[in-house]
Design a protein around this motif. Structure first.
Motif, mmCIF file in Angstrom:
data_model
loop_
_atom_site.group_PDB
_atom_site.id
_atom_site.type_symbol
_atom_site.label_atom_id
_atom_site.label_comp_id
_atom_site.label_asym_id
_atom_site.label_seq_id
_atom_site.Cartn_x
_atom_site.Cartn_y
_atom_site.Cartn_z
ATOM 1 N N UNK A 277 40.111 6.095 -3.734
ATOM 2 C CA UNK A 277 40.009 7.549 -3.859
ATOM 3 C C UNK A 277 40.254 8.022 -5.279
ATOM 4 N N UNK A 278 39.468 9.020 -5.726
ATOM 5 C CA UNK A 278 39.712 9.701 -6.993
ATOM 6 C C UNK A 278 39.523 11.197 -6.724
ATOM 7 N N UNK A 279 40.527 11.803 -6.103
ATOM 8 C CA UNK A 279 40.409 13.199 -5.687
ATOM 9 C C UNK A 279 40.225 14.137 -6.869
ATOM 10 N N UNK A 280 40.832 13.839 -7.998
ATOM 11 C CA UNK A 280 40.749 14.736 -9.149
ATOM 12 C C UNK A 280 39.319 14.790 -9.699
ATOM 13 N N UNK A 281 38.673 13.624 -9.833
ATOM 14 C CA UNK A 281 37.288 13.610 -10.303
ATOM 15 C C UNK A 281 36.357 14.248 -9.267
ATOM 16 N N UNK A 282 36.622 13.993 -7.987
ATOM 17 C CA UNK A 282 35.810 14.614 -6.935
ATOM 18 C C UNK A 282 35.966 16.133 -6.967
ATOM 19 N N UNK A 283 37.181 16.615 -7.225
ATOM 20 C CA UNK A 283 37.401 18.066 -7.299
ATOM 21 C C UNK A 283 36.652 18.663 -8.489
ATOM 22 N N UNK A 284 36.700 17.992 -9.627
ATOM 23 C CA UNK A 284 35.980 18.494 -10.808
ATOM 24 C C UNK A 284 34.468 18.507 -10.557
ATOM 25 N N UNK A 285 33.956 17.461 -9.910
ATOM 26 C CA UNK A 285 32.523 17.429 -9.584
ATOM 27 C C UNK A 285 32.154 18.566 -8.641
ATOM 28 N N UNK A 286 33.026 18.856 -7.671
ATOM 29 C CA UNK A 286 32.773 19.956 -6.736
ATOM 30 C C UNK A 286 32.732 21.296 -7.464
ATOM 31 N N UNK A 287 33.651 21.500 -8.405
ATOM 32 C CA UNK A 287 33.686 22.765 -9.137
ATOM 33 C C UNK A 287 32.420 22.937 -9.970
ATOM 34 N N UNK A 288 31.993 21.868 -10.652
ATOM 35 C CA UNK A 288 30.766 21.944 -11.464
ATOM 36 C C UNK A 288 29.556 22.234 -10.568
ATOM 37 N N UNK A 289 29.505 21.563 -9.415
ATOM 38 C CA UNK A 289 28.394 21.783 -8.494
ATOM 39 C C UNK A 289 28.394 23.216 -7.967
ATOM 40 N N UNK A 290 29.572 23.753 -7.643
ATOM 41 C CA UNK A 290 29.660 25.140 -7.160
ATOM 42 C C UNK A 290 29.203 26.119 -8.227
ATOM 43 N N UNK A 291 29.592 25.879 -9.484
ATOM 44 C CA UNK A 291 29.172 26.774 -10.570
ATOM 45 C C UNK A 291 27.661 26.709 -10.784
ATOM 46 N N UNK A 292 27.082 25.501 -10.720
ATOM 47 C CA UNK A 292 25.628 25.358 -10.877
ATOM 48 C C UNK A 292 24.896 26.066 -9.740
ATOM 49 N N UNK A 293 25.422 25.933 -8.518
ATOM 50 C CA UNK A 293 24.791 26.585 -7.366
ATOM 51 C C UNK A 293 24.838 28.101 -7.518
ATOM 52 N N UNK A 294 25.990 28.627 -7.932
ATOM 53 C CA UNK A 294 26.112 30.078 -8.114
ATOM 54 C C UNK A 294 25.184 30.562 -9.224
ATOM 55 N N UNK A 295 25.114 29.813 -10.327
ATOM 56 C CA UNK A 295 24.254 30.228 -11.445
ATOM 57 C C UNK A 295 22.781 30.199 -11.049
ATOM 58 N N UNK A 296 22.369 29.136 -10.349
ATOM 59 C CA UNK A 296 20.965 29.023 -9.934
ATOM 60 C C UNK A 296 20.599 30.125 -8.941
ATOM 61 N N UNK A 297 21.484 30.428 -8.001
ATOM 62 C CA UNK A 297 21.218 31.492 -7.031
ATOM 63 C C UNK A 297 21.138 32.848 -7.727
ATOM 64 N N UNK A 298 22.020 33.080 -8.706
ATOM 65 C CA UNK A 298 22.012 34.344 -9.438
ATOM 66 C C UNK A 298 20.715 34.509 -10.234
ATOM 67 N N UNK A 299 20.278 33.441 -10.916
ATOM 68 C CA UNK A 299 19.029 33.507 -11.697
ATOM 69 C C UNK A 299 17.843 33.754 -10.768
ATOM 70 N N UNK A 300 17.821 33.059 -9.624
ATOM 71 C CA UNK A 300 16.732 33.249 -8.662
ATOM 72 C C UNK A 300 16.703 34.695 -8.167
ATOM 73 N N UNK A 301 17.868 35.259 -7.859
ATOM 74 C CA UNK A 301 17.937 36.641 -7.382
ATOM 75 C C UNK A 301 17.441 37.617 -8.433
ATOM 76 N N UNK A 302 17.883 37.423 -9.668
ATOM 77 C CA UNK A 302 17.477 38.351 -10.728
ATOM 78 C C UNK A 302 15.984 38.301 -10.970
ATOM 79 N N UNK A 303 15.405 37.084 -11.012
ATOM 80 C CA UNK A 303 13.974 36.951 -11.299
ATOM 81 C C UNK A 303 13.142 37.512 -10.150
ATOM 82 N N UNK A 304 13.472 37.127 -8.914
ATOM 83 C CA UNK A 304 12.658 37.559 -7.779
ATOM 84 C C UNK A 304 12.795 39.057 -7.528
ATOM 85 N N UNK A 305 14.006 39.599 -7.630
ATOM 86 C CA UNK A 305 14.184 41.029 -7.400
ATOM 87 C C UNK A 305 13.485 41.854 -8.475
ATOM 88 N N UNK A 306 13.515 41.369 -9.713
ATOM 89 C CA UNK A 306 12.863 42.109 -10.800
ATOM 90 C C UNK A 306 11.358 42.141 -10.597
#
Length: 310
Positions: A277-306
């Motif tokens: 187990x490497x919970x600390x690295x897994x947690x960091x990977x989860x945070x990066x993935x969550x930020x990428x998901x939020x950023x991609x969803x935000x960009x998609x919303x802005x482009x499509x709504x505009x």
């Protein structure tokens, strides 16, 4: 400038605002009692795990010697550097990126087509088709992956000749096999959201369009689709989030195909990193993935709504 209000105005307005404050105050307990279960569950199962993962991502395990007991020490952004330098992480993101570009438009278009078909008065047996299109979504993802996996495997498939000729479990066909399972499962869910939005459109708009000479196709393209555009955008956001969270389907296919590794998708990489187990690295990977998901969803919303509401 002085404004002279009638004497009775203040006398009438003051008791009204006072009654509103008294009414809000008297209902405060009921409001808190109604929202408390939601707030407690949100805190316990959403905010606390996110906060715990965020804290864990800034630590690492350190040993004083090869056989010494591990101790957790503060590491700053060291785990995030490991994530960004990890080729397996970027490889998994690339695979879900391919699925995003190819699979999400197909899921949205199929959902829209199904919704327009069962909303049309020209189609007979609309209740049957509505249930038939939605039924795959009721099948759990693991069961759907097992079912399709048996069909893909030449030794298990009821059509071994077709399965052998398609060969979807090798490295060249595995993305098609995975995309087929997800499109089959999720298109009915997208259809249900868009069909629900179509039911809220006033029938008078369709009648007005027919009086102007519009046929069924023109009404569908020029009236229905623009009116339900917010629902179409919402299905796009949900599809993006769901694709980035892929785990069940590729995990099942891993037992049938050598083309699916332990780091095939970001979520599989996080799971196997935590299993080391490497919970600390897994947690960091989860945070990066969550930020990428939020950023991609935000960009998609802005482009499509505009583009949709300009």
């Amino acid at each position: 400038m002085t404004v002279n209000l009638p004497a009775g105005h203040l006398e009438r307005s003051a008791p009204t605002s006072g009654r509103r404050r008294m009414s809000f105050t008297s209902h405060t307990g009921a409001i808190l009692a109604l929202v408390a279960p939601f707030l407690i569950l949100l805190t316990l199962f959403y905010l606390v795990p996110i906060g715990y993962a965020l804290v864990q991502s800034f630590f690492k395990l350190e040993r004083s010697s090869a056989f010494g007991s591990p101790r957790e020490v503060f590491a700053g952004f060291e785990q995030y550097v490991h994530v960004l330098e990890n080729a397996a992480f970027w490889g998994s993101l690339g695979r879900v990126g391919v699925l995003l570009v190819t699979m999400v438009p197909v899921m949205i278009l199929l959902g829209l087509l199904f919704a327009l078909l069962i909303d049309s008065t020209l189609v007979k047996g609309r209740r049957f088709f509505r249930l038939a299109f939605f039924a795959p979504y009721a099948v759990p993802g693991v069961i759907a992956a097992i079912m399709w996996g048996f069909f893909y495997a030449p030794t298990l498939s009821p059509l071994p000749g077709v399965a052998e000729s398609l060969n979807l479990l090798d490295s060249r066909g595995i993305m098609i096999a995975l995309a087929n399972i997800i499109v089959w499962t999720v298109s009915g869910f997208n259809m249900l959201i868009m069909y629900s939005a179509l039911q809220a459109v006033p029938q008078e708009l369709y009648e007005a369009a027919r009086m102007d000479g519009a046929g069924n196709v023109r009404i569908a393209v020029l009236v229905k689709v623009p009116l339900i555009m917010p629902s179409i955008i919402m299905t796009g956001v949900l599809s993006i989030i769901g694709t980035l969270q892929l785990f069940n389907e590729p995990t099942v296919l891993k037992t049938l195909s050598k083309a699916v590794g332990l780091d095939f998708t970001p979520n599989m990489l996080v799971f196997n990193t935590a299993s080391i187990p490497n919970y600390n690295l897994a947690a960091a990977t989860s945070v990066v993935l969550a930020l990428l998901t939020a950023a991609l969803s935000f960009v998609f919303l802005r482009i499509t709504q505009k583009r949709a509401f300009e």
